[in-house]
Design a protein around this motif. Sequence first.
Motif, PDB file in Angstrom:
ATOM      1  N   GLU A 183      43.195  55.830  49.431  1.00 43.16           N
ATOM      2  CA  GLU A 183      44.342  54.976  49.099  1.00 43.16           C
ATOM      3  C   GLU A 183      44.944  54.360  50.352  1.00 43.16           C
ATOM      4  O   GLU A 183      45.321  53.179  50.355  1.00 43.16           O
ATOM      5  N   LEU A 184      45.043  55.136  51.419  1.00 39.28           N
ATOM      6  CA  LEU A 184      45.582  54.609  52.670  1.00 39.28           C
ATOM      7  C   LEU A 184      44.675  53.526  53.243  1.00 39.28           C
ATOM      8  O   LEU A 184      45.155  52.484  53.699  1.00 39.28           O
ATOM      9  N   LYS A 185      43.368  53.757  53.212  1.00 37.73           N
ATOM     10  CA  LYS A 185      42.429  52.745  53.710  1.00 37.73           C
ATOM     11  C   LYS A 185      42.550  51.462  52.902  1.00 37.73           C
ATOM     12  O   LYS A 185      42.530  50.360  53.457  1.00 37.73           O
ATOM     13  N   ASP A 186      42.699  51.594  51.608  1.00 33.81           N
ATOM     14  CA  ASP A 186      42.861  50.433  50.737  1.00 33.81           C
ATOM     15  C   ASP A 186      44.194  49.735  51.020  1.00 33.81           C
ATOM     16  O   ASP A 186      44.256  48.508  51.113  1.00 33.81           O
ATOM     17  N   LEU A 187      45.255  50.508  51.176  1.00 36.19           N
ATOM     18  CA  LEU A 187      46.575  49.954  51.445  1.00 36.19           C
ATOM     19  C   LEU A 187      46.596  49.184  52.760  1.00 36.19           C
ATOM     20  O   LEU A 187      47.138  48.079  52.842  1.00 36.19           O
ATOM     21  N   PHE A 188      45.982  49.748  53.783  1.00 35.46           N
ATOM     22  CA  PHE A 188      46.011  49.126  55.106  1.00 35.46           C
ATOM     23  C   PHE A 188      44.860  48.144  55.326  1.00 35.46           C
ATOM     24  O   PHE A 188      44.842  47.452  56.342  1.00 35.46           O
ATOM     25  N   ALA A 189      43.938  48.067  54.405  1.00 37.39           N
ATOM     26  CA  ALA A 189      42.754  47.194  54.431  1.00 37.39           C
ATOM     27  C   ALA A 189      42.518  46.444  55.744  1.00 37.39           C
ATOM     28  O   ALA A 189      41.699  46.860  56.544  1.00 37.39           O
ATOM     29  N   ASP A 190      43.209  45.358  55.975  1.00 36.46           N
ATOM     30  CA  ASP A 190      42.966  44.558  57.176  1.00 36.46           C
ATOM     31  C   ASP A 190      44.069  44.749  58.211  1.00 36.46           C
ATOM     32  O   ASP A 190      44.275  43.912  59.078  1.00 36.46           O
ATOM     33  N   ARG A 191      44.779  45.861  58.104  1.00 31.81           N
ATOM     34  CA  ARG A 191      45.855  46.178  59.039  1.00 31.81           C
ATOM     35  C   ARG A 191      45.498  47.453  59.802  1.00 31.81           C
ATOM     36  O   ARG A 191      44.712  48.249  59.342  1.00 31.81           O
ATOM     37  N   ASP A 192      46.122  47.635  60.923  1.00 30.49           N
ATOM     38  CA  ASP A 192      45.884  48.830  61.731  1.00 30.49           C
ATOM     39  C   ASP A 192      46.818  49.941  61.259  1.00 30.49           C
ATOM     40  O   ASP A 192      48.043  49.807  61.378  1.00 30.49           O
ATOM     41  N   PRO A 193      46.289  51.018  60.716  1.00 28.92           N
ATOM     42  CA  PRO A 193      47.153  52.090  60.204  1.00 28.92           C
ATOM     43  C   PRO A 193      48.051  52.704  61.276  1.00 28.92           C
ATOM     44  O   PRO A 193      49.114  53.235  60.969  1.00 28.92           O
ATOM     45  N   ARG A 194      47.667  52.598  62.524  1.00 31.92           N
ATOM     46  CA  ARG A 194      48.493  53.146  63.607  1.00 31.92           C
ATOM     47  C   ARG A 194      49.847  52.457  63.678  1.00 31.92           C
ATOM     48  O   ARG A 194      50.830  53.046  64.123  1.00 31.92           O
ATOM     49  N   ASP A 195      49.902  51.198  63.202  1.00 29.74           N
ATOM     50  CA  ASP A 195      51.167  50.459  63.191  1.00 29.74           C
ATOM     51  C   ASP A 195      52.138  51.009  62.156  1.00 29.74           C
ATOM     52  O   ASP A 195      53.309  50.629  62.143  1.00 29.74           O
ATOM     53  N   PHE A 196      51.663  51.870  61.271  1.00 33.25           N
ATOM     54  CA  PHE A 196      52.483  52.400  60.198  1.00 33.25           C
ATOM     55  C   PHE A 196      52.878  53.855  60.420  1.00 33.25           C
ATOM     56  O   PHE A 196      53.449  54.492  59.547  1.00 33.25           O
ATOM     57  N   LEU A 197      52.562  54.374  61.603  1.00 31.66           N
ATOM     58  CA  LEU A 197      53.040  55.705  61.986  1.00 31.66           C
ATOM     59  C   LEU A 197      54.492  55.576  62.432  1.00 31.66           C
ATOM     60  O   LEU A 197      54.861  54.618  63.109  1.00 31.66           O
ATOM     61  N   ASN A 198      55.304  56.544  62.052  1.00 30.50           N
ATOM     62  CA  ASN A 198      56.718  56.518  62.390  1.00 30.50           C
ATOM     63  C   ASN A 198      56.990  57.418  63.594  1.00 30.50           C
ATOM     64  O   ASN A 198      57.095  58.633  63.442  1.00 30.50           O
ATOM     65  N   PRO A 199      57.129  56.818  64.787  1.00 34.14           N
ATOM     66  CA  PRO A 199      57.355  57.637  65.979  1.00 34.14           C
ATOM     67  C   PRO A 199      58.719  58.319  65.996  1.00 34.14           C
ATOM     68  O   PRO A 199      58.951  59.219  66.784  1.00 34.14           O
ATOM     69  N   ARG A 200      59.626  57.919  65.109  1.00 39.23           N
ATOM     70  CA  ARG A 200      60.954  58.547  65.020  1.00 39.23           C
ATOM     71  C   ARG A 200      60.951  59.759  64.096  1.00 39.23           C
ATOM     72  O   ARG A 200      61.935  60.483  64.017  1.00 39.23           O
TER      73      ARG A 200
END
Length: 95
Positions: A23-40
């Motif tokens: 599901e995450l791979k599908d959600l992020f398809a053409d996006r970099d999943p690292r951009d969706f990590l919350n460093p806070r």
Amino acid sequence: MRKDLGAELDERDYAKTALSAAELKDLFADRDPRDFLNPRSPAFKAMGLAGKTLTAEQAIALMVKEPNLIKRPIVVAGKQMIAGFDRDRLRAALK
């Protein structure tokens, strides 16, 4: 805010019902999943991820293991995806 915009949303609390790797791979398809990590996130800090270089696959595996690492909310409107609470961007996307 949803009431203000009159927007109808499909909601999923991924802290309660985790997203699978597929599901995450599908959600992020053409996006970099690292951009969706919350460093806070306390989980991000507790796992000592600050300053670490992760691959996209590692980021997804961590999100599956600990959903609180994912920025919230994630709103998908058409081809737009907004992560984190940005009232102006959400308003614009949901008009």
